[in-house]
Design a protein around this motif. Sequence first.
Motif, PDB file in Angstrom:
ATOM      1  N   GLY A  27      35.903  42.810  43.107  1.00 53.36           N
ATOM      2  CA  GLY A  27      36.307  42.712  41.705  1.00 53.36           C
ATOM      3  C   GLY A  27      35.176  42.961  40.733  1.00 53.36           C
ATOM      4  N   VAL A  28      34.169  43.710  41.186  1.00 51.56           N
ATOM      5  CA  VAL A  28      32.978  43.965  40.358  1.00 51.56           C
ATOM      6  C   VAL A  28      33.089  45.341  39.699  1.00 51.56           C
ATOM      7  CG1 VAL A  28      30.465  44.228  40.368  1.00 51.56           C
ATOM      8  CG2 VAL A  28      31.557  42.554  41.886  1.00 51.56           C
ATOM      9  N   ASN A 190      47.363  45.406  49.876  1.00 54.39           N
ATOM     10  CA  ASN A 190      48.055  44.635  48.843  1.00 54.39           C
ATOM     11  C   ASN A 190      47.211  43.531  48.228  1.00 54.39           C
ATOM     12  OD1 ASN A 190      50.744  45.411  48.015  1.00 54.39           O
ATOM     13  ND2 ASN A 190      51.271  45.301  50.181  1.00 54.39           N
ATOM     14  N   ILE A 191      45.993  43.353  48.714  1.00 52.92           N
ATOM     15  CA  ILE A 191      45.081  42.420  48.036  1.00 52.92           C
ATOM     16  C   ILE A 191      44.837  42.964  46.628  1.00 52.92           C
ATOM     17  CG2 ILE A 191      42.684  41.596  48.014  1.00 52.92           C
ATOM     18  CD1 ILE A 191      42.875  41.497  51.111  1.00 52.92           C
ATOM     19  N   THR A 193      42.594  43.239  44.209  1.00 58.14           N
ATOM     20  CA  THR A 193      41.463  44.102  43.842  1.00 58.14           C
ATOM     21  C   THR A 193      41.530  45.449  44.581  1.00 58.14           C
ATOM     22  OG1 THR A 193      40.116  42.997  45.541  1.00 58.14           O
ATOM     23  CG2 THR A 193      39.861  42.240  43.247  1.00 58.14           C
ATOM     24  N   ILE A 194      41.986  45.404  45.841  1.00 58.69           N
ATOM     25  CA  ILE A 194      42.118  46.633  46.624  1.00 58.69           C
ATOM     26  C   ILE A 194      43.261  47.484  46.070  1.00 58.69           C
ATOM     27  CG2 ILE A 194      42.675  47.565  48.904  1.00 58.69           C
ATOM     28  CD1 ILE A 194      40.046  46.300  49.123  1.00 58.69           C
ATOM     29  N   LYS A 195      44.352  46.827  45.776  1.00 59.86           N
ATOM     30  CA  LYS A 195      45.531  47.534  45.238  1.00 59.86           C
ATOM     31  C   LYS A 195      45.155  48.288  43.963  1.00 59.86           C
ATOM     32  CE  LYS A 195      50.447  46.724  44.489  1.00 59.86           C
ATOM     33  NZ  LYS A 195      51.539  45.714  44.525  1.00 59.86           N
ATOM     34  N   LYS A 196      44.350  47.637  43.143  1.00 54.83           N
ATOM     35  CA  LYS A 196      43.890  48.266  41.896  1.00 54.83           C
ATOM     36  C   LYS A 196      43.037  49.500  42.191  1.00 54.83           C
ATOM     37  CE  LYS A 196      41.304  47.163  37.664  1.00 54.83           C
ATOM     38  NZ  LYS A 196      40.450  46.161  36.990  1.00 54.83           N
ATOM     39  N   PHE A 197      42.151  49.384  43.186  1.00 52.84           N
ATOM     40  CA  PHE A 197      41.254  50.491  43.540  1.00 52.84           C
ATOM     41  C   PHE A 197      42.020  51.675  44.131  1.00 52.84           C
ATOM     42  CE2 PHE A 197      37.690  52.244  46.295  1.00 52.84           C
ATOM     43  CZ  PHE A 197      36.910  52.686  45.236  1.00 52.84           C
TER      44      PHE A 197
END
Length: 221
Positions: A27-28, A190-191, A193-197
């Motif tokens: 999340g950085v 689906n985590i 921060t990963i989903k966002k990336f």
Amino acid sequence: MAGKPKLHYFNGRGRMEPIRWLLAAAGVEFEECFMETKDDLIKLQKDGSLLFQQVPMVEIDGMKMVQTRAILSYIAAKYNLYGKNLKERALIDMYVEAMMDLNELLMSHPFQPADKKEQHFANMVDKATNRYFPVFEKVLKDHRQDFLVGNQFSRADVLLLEILLMAEECKPDILAKFPLLQSFKARISNIPTIKKFLQPGSQRKPPTEEKDVPKVLKIFY
């Protein structure tokens, strides 16, 4: 408040991509400074920014860090993605070292000479499906947790997901015989921060295409 990490590399995957993935998973937010020409690399070398005269280089916490594995270890430790104890860390390191070997094969494929591409592809698929993926399928089966190590998300999970997606880009059915890896891929994707990336418009880089290869080679050679 420390500034955002700044990543120095070319505008593509290469050895910086696992670093992008790990920062995103933590999340950085990070900034990128792309090298467009050989002169950009020479400038970094001449001003003393590159300890061993090579990139990736990440400016973080007042340091100019080089060496991909050292950078990844630092980020993992800083953001609690490195297990709960020494034994978990050792497992994570073992898994990650193997993954980095496979990652190197996948990453280098677009840069192979035309007459070596087919052989390289066959070797890559063989190593993935016969050496590496069966191990991680068994780890998930024996461990019976959502994650590879302990019962929490770690850098090993991040890198494995990146590699699974890269492997599928090369061969879409490569996970056909690995149901637990398929489930792992869906779960970790689906985590939040990963989903966002994984969404369009993120700082994740697309696969390297043949047309990109000469430009990258001109920077380094």
